[in-house]
Structure formats: structure tokens, C-alpha cells
Design a protein around this motif. Structure first.
Motif, PDB file in Angstrom:
ATOM      1  N   VAL A  15       0.846  -1.200   0.000  1.00  0.00           N
ATOM      2  CA  VAL A  15       0.000   0.000   0.000  1.00  0.00           C
ATOM      3  C   VAL A  15       0.880   1.249   0.000  1.00  0.00           C
ATOM      4  CG1 VAL A  15      -1.636   1.330   1.397  1.00  0.00           C
ATOM      5  CG2 VAL A  15      -2.005  -1.111   1.036  1.00  0.00           C
ATOM      6  N   VAL A  16       1.922   1.252   0.809  1.00  0.00           N
ATOM      7  CA  VAL A  16       2.852   2.385   0.838  1.00  0.00           C
ATOM      8  C   VAL A  16       3.510   2.556  -0.528  1.00  0.00           C
ATOM      9  CG1 VAL A  16       5.053   3.179   1.806  1.00  0.00           C
ATOM     10  CG2 VAL A  16       3.270   2.319   3.312  1.00  0.00           C
ATOM     11  N   SER A  21       4.176   5.710  -5.351  1.00  0.00           N
ATOM     12  CA  SER A  21       4.233   5.739  -6.811  1.00  0.00           C
ATOM     13  C   SER A  21       3.274   6.755  -7.406  1.00  0.00           C
ATOM     14  CB  SER A  21       3.914   4.353  -7.373  1.00  0.00           C
ATOM     15  OG  SER A  21       4.854   3.426  -6.930  1.00  0.00           O
ATOM     16  N   LYS A  22       2.189   7.071  -6.703  1.00  0.00           N
ATOM     17  CA  LYS A  22       1.227   8.052  -7.200  1.00  0.00           C
ATOM     18  C   LYS A  22       1.689   9.487  -6.988  1.00  0.00           C
ATOM     19  CE  LYS A  22      -3.143   7.836  -6.837  1.00  0.00           C
ATOM     20  NZ  LYS A  22      -4.530   7.732  -6.411  1.00  0.00           N
ATOM     21  N   ARG A  23       2.703   9.685  -6.206  1.00  0.00           N
ATOM     22  CA  ARG A  23       3.165  11.026  -5.872  1.00  0.00           C
ATOM     23  C   ARG A  23       4.532  11.277  -6.488  1.00  0.00           C
ATOM     24  NH1 ARG A  23      -1.464  10.735  -4.361  1.00  0.00           N
ATOM     25  NH2 ARG A  23      -2.149  10.448  -2.253  1.00  0.00           N
ATOM     26  N   GLY A  24       4.796  12.504  -6.762  1.00  0.00           N
ATOM     27  CA  GLY A  24       6.134  12.929  -7.129  1.00  0.00           C
ATOM     28  C   GLY A  24       6.700  12.331  -8.398  1.00  0.00           C
ATOM     29  N   PRO A  25       8.011  12.395  -8.511  1.00  0.00           N
ATOM     30  CA  PRO A  25       8.697  11.904  -9.707  1.00  0.00           C
ATOM     31  C   PRO A  25       8.576  10.381  -9.873  1.00  0.00           C
ATOM     32  CG  PRO A  25      10.149  13.260  -8.356  1.00  0.00           C
ATOM     33  CD  PRO A  25       8.904  13.032  -7.571  1.00  0.00           C
ATOM     34  N   VAL A  26       8.836   9.945 -11.081  1.00  0.00           N
ATOM     35  CA  VAL A  26       8.703   8.525 -11.409  1.00  0.00           C
ATOM     36  C   VAL A  26       9.647   7.667 -10.580  1.00  0.00           C
ATOM     37  CG1 VAL A  26       8.971   6.838 -13.260  1.00  0.00           C
ATOM     38  CG2 VAL A  26       7.969   9.054 -13.754  1.00  0.00           C
ATOM     39  N   PHE A  27      10.855   8.136 -10.389  1.00  0.00           N
ATOM     40  CA  PHE A  27      11.881   7.305  -9.765  1.00  0.00           C
ATOM     41  C   PHE A  27      11.737   7.150  -8.261  1.00  0.00           C
ATOM     42  CE2 PHE A  27      13.785   8.851 -13.723  1.00  0.00           C
ATOM     43  CZ  PHE A  27      13.935   7.620 -14.343  1.00  0.00           C
ATOM     44  N   VAL A  28      10.850   7.903  -7.638  1.00  0.00           N
ATOM     45  CA  VAL A  28      10.619   7.756  -6.196  1.00  0.00           C
ATOM     46  C   VAL A  28      10.024   6.369  -5.915  1.00  0.00           C
ATOM     47  CG1 VAL A  28       9.306   8.648  -4.243  1.00  0.00           C
ATOM     48  CG2 VAL A  28      10.367  10.221  -5.838  1.00  0.00           C
ATOM     49  N   GLY A  29       9.205   5.886  -6.817  1.00  0.00           N
ATOM     50  CA  GLY A  29       8.599   4.566  -6.659  1.00  0.00           C
ATOM     51  C   GLY A  29       9.575   3.422  -6.826  1.00  0.00           C
ATOM     52  N   ALA A  30      10.765   3.702  -7.352  1.00  0.00           N
ATOM     53  CA  ALA A  30      11.768   2.655  -7.541  1.00  0.00           C
ATOM     54  C   ALA A  30      12.578   2.400  -6.279  1.00  0.00           C
ATOM     55  CB  ALA A  30      12.704   3.032  -8.679  1.00  0.00           C
ATOM     56  N   LEU A  69       6.938  -3.922  -8.119  1.00  0.00           N
ATOM     57  CA  LEU A  69       6.934  -3.263  -9.425  1.00  0.00           C
ATOM     58  C   LEU A  69       5.519  -3.120  -9.979  1.00  0.00           C
ATOM     59  CD1 LEU A  69      10.084  -4.827 -11.123  1.00  0.00           C
ATOM     60  CD2 LEU A  69       9.826  -2.535 -10.168  1.00  0.00           C
ATOM     61  N   SER A  70       4.663  -4.106  -9.723  1.00  0.00           N
ATOM     62  CA  SER A  70       3.274  -3.988 -10.193  1.00  0.00           C
ATOM     63  C   SER A  70       2.539  -2.880  -9.440  1.00  0.00           C
ATOM     64  CB  SER A  70       2.533  -5.315 -10.079  1.00  0.00           C
ATOM     65  OG  SER A  70       2.359  -5.677  -8.735  1.00  0.00           O
ATOM     66  N   ALA A  71       2.811  -2.719  -8.145  1.00  0.00           N
ATOM     67  CA  ALA A  71       2.214  -1.604  -7.395  1.00  0.00           C
ATOM     68  C   ALA A  71       2.728  -0.273  -7.934  1.00  0.00           C
ATOM     69  CB  ALA A  71       2.529  -1.740  -5.906  1.00  0.00           C
ATOM     70  N   TRP A  72       3.991  -0.225  -8.321  1.00  0.00           N
ATOM     71  CA  TRP A  72       4.577   0.972  -8.906  1.00  0.00           C
ATOM     72  C   TRP A  72       3.878   1.321 -10.223  1.00  0.00           C
ATOM     73  CZ3 TRP A  72      10.230   1.165 -11.141  1.00  0.00           C
ATOM     74  CH2 TRP A  72      10.565   2.477 -11.437  1.00  0.00           C
ATOM     75  N   ILE A  73       3.699   0.323 -11.073  1.00  0.00           N
ATOM     76  CA  ILE A  73       3.052   0.543 -12.368  1.00  0.00           C
ATOM     77  C   ILE A  73       1.605   0.981 -12.189  1.00  0.00           C
ATOM     78  CG2 ILE A  73       2.254  -0.636 -14.459  1.00  0.00           C
ATOM     79  CD1 ILE A  73       4.888  -2.302 -14.251  1.00  0.00           C
ATOM     80  N   LYS A  74       0.874   0.321 -11.284  1.00  0.00           N
ATOM     81  CA  LYS A  74      -0.526   0.689 -11.039  1.00  0.00           C
ATOM     82  C   LYS A  74      -0.625   2.122 -10.514  1.00  0.00           C
ATOM     83  CE  LYS A  74      -2.899  -2.975 -12.038  1.00  0.00           C
ATOM     84  NZ  LYS A  74      -3.908  -2.987 -13.076  1.00  0.00           N
ATOM     85  N   GLY A  75       0.271   2.511  -9.635  1.00  0.00           N
ATOM     86  CA  GLY A  75       0.278   3.868  -9.104  1.00  0.00           C
ATOM     87  C   GLY A  75       0.529   4.892 -10.191  1.00  0.00           C
ATOM     88  N   ARG A  76       1.478   4.622 -11.077  1.00  0.00           N
ATOM     89  CA  ARG A  76       1.774   5.552 -12.166  1.00  0.00           C
ATOM     90  C   ARG A  76       0.601   5.637 -13.142  1.00  0.00           C
ATOM     91  NH1 ARG A  76       4.797   9.028 -10.328  1.00  0.00           N
ATOM     92  NH2 ARG A  76       4.955   9.840 -12.434  1.00  0.00           N
ATOM     93  N   GLN A  77      -0.051   4.502 -13.421  1.00  0.00           N
ATOM     94  CA  GLN A  77      -1.216   4.516 -14.304  1.00  0.00           C
ATOM     95  C   GLN A  77      -2.357   5.315 -13.684  1.00  0.00           C
ATOM     96  OE1 GLN A  77      -1.952   0.349 -14.926  1.00  0.00           O
ATOM     97  NE2 GLN A  77      -0.603   0.239 -16.711  1.00  0.00           N
ATOM     98  N   SER A  78      -2.564   5.159 -12.392  1.00  0.00           N
ATOM     99  CA  SER A  78      -3.606   5.906 -11.700  1.00  0.00           C
ATOM    100  C   SER A  78      -3.320   7.404 -11.745  1.00  0.00           C
ATOM    101  CB  SER A  78      -3.708   5.426 -10.256  1.00  0.00           C
ATOM    102  OG  SER A  78      -4.620   6.204  -9.539  1.00  0.00           O
TER     103      SER A  78
END
Length: 95
Positions: A15-16, A21-30, A69-78
Motif C-alpha cells: 500500500v505504501v 508511486s502516485k506522488r512525485g517523480p517517477v523514480f521515487v517509486g523505484a 513493481l506492479s504496485a509501482w506501475i498501477k500507481g503511475r497509471q492511476s
């Protein structure tokens, strides 16, 4: 009871990861996937997983990385969907 706590922690981390991943720059989720992989490499080098088989450790490392990584992708898509909705609202107001 031990497994319930472990699964709760794992779901909390996912969840975190989604919200990061929904906030800020793309690379924060990495950050979390890189830390996760780093901890598994560190544990393997220091023989932390001595009582576990290598196959189980590898499966946990790959499975956890895929989930993060799937949570990261879902967050970016959202986030992209939300931005598109906002853009459409602004565009509709201008007309």
C-alpha cells in the motif's frame, strides 16, 4: 499468528509503495524495489538465509520484486488517469 503479522506487514508495504508511486517523480517509486533487492543480496552474501533453500529465497525475491513493481506501475497509471481527467476538465472549461 506469526504469518498473519507477516502478511499484514507485506500488504502495508505494498500500500505504501502504491501511494509513493502516485506522488512525485517517477523514480521515487523505484526506491522500495531497489531496497528489497538489496536486502536479499545482502542476506544471501551474509548467509542470513542459511536455513532456507536457495529456491525458496529466489522465489521470495522475485515474487516480492514483481509485486512491488506492479504496485509501482498501477500507481503511475492511476496518476496518469487523474492528470488526464484534470486536463479534460480544464479543456472543457476553456471551450
Amino acid at each position: 499468528m506469526e504469518h498473519v503479522i507477516q502478511y499484514t506487514i507485506a500488504v502495508g508495504i505494498l500500500v505504501v509503495q502504491y501511494f509513493i508511486s502516485k506522488r512525485g517523480p517517477v523514480f521515487v517509486g523505484a526506491v522500495l524495489p531497489i531496497i528489497y533487492i538489496g536486502l536479499f543480496i545482502y542476506g544471501y552474501v551474509t548467509n542470513f538465509f542459511i536455513e532456507r533453500s536457495s529456491g525458496n529465497v529466489l522465489a521470495a525475491a522475485i515474487g516480492g520484486t514483481v509485486l512491488l513493481l506492479s504496485a509501482w506501475i498501477k500507481g503511475r497509471q492511476s496518476l496518469a488517469k487523474e492528470r488526464q481527467r484534470e486536463f479534460n476538465k480544464i479543456k472543457a472549461m476553456d471551450l
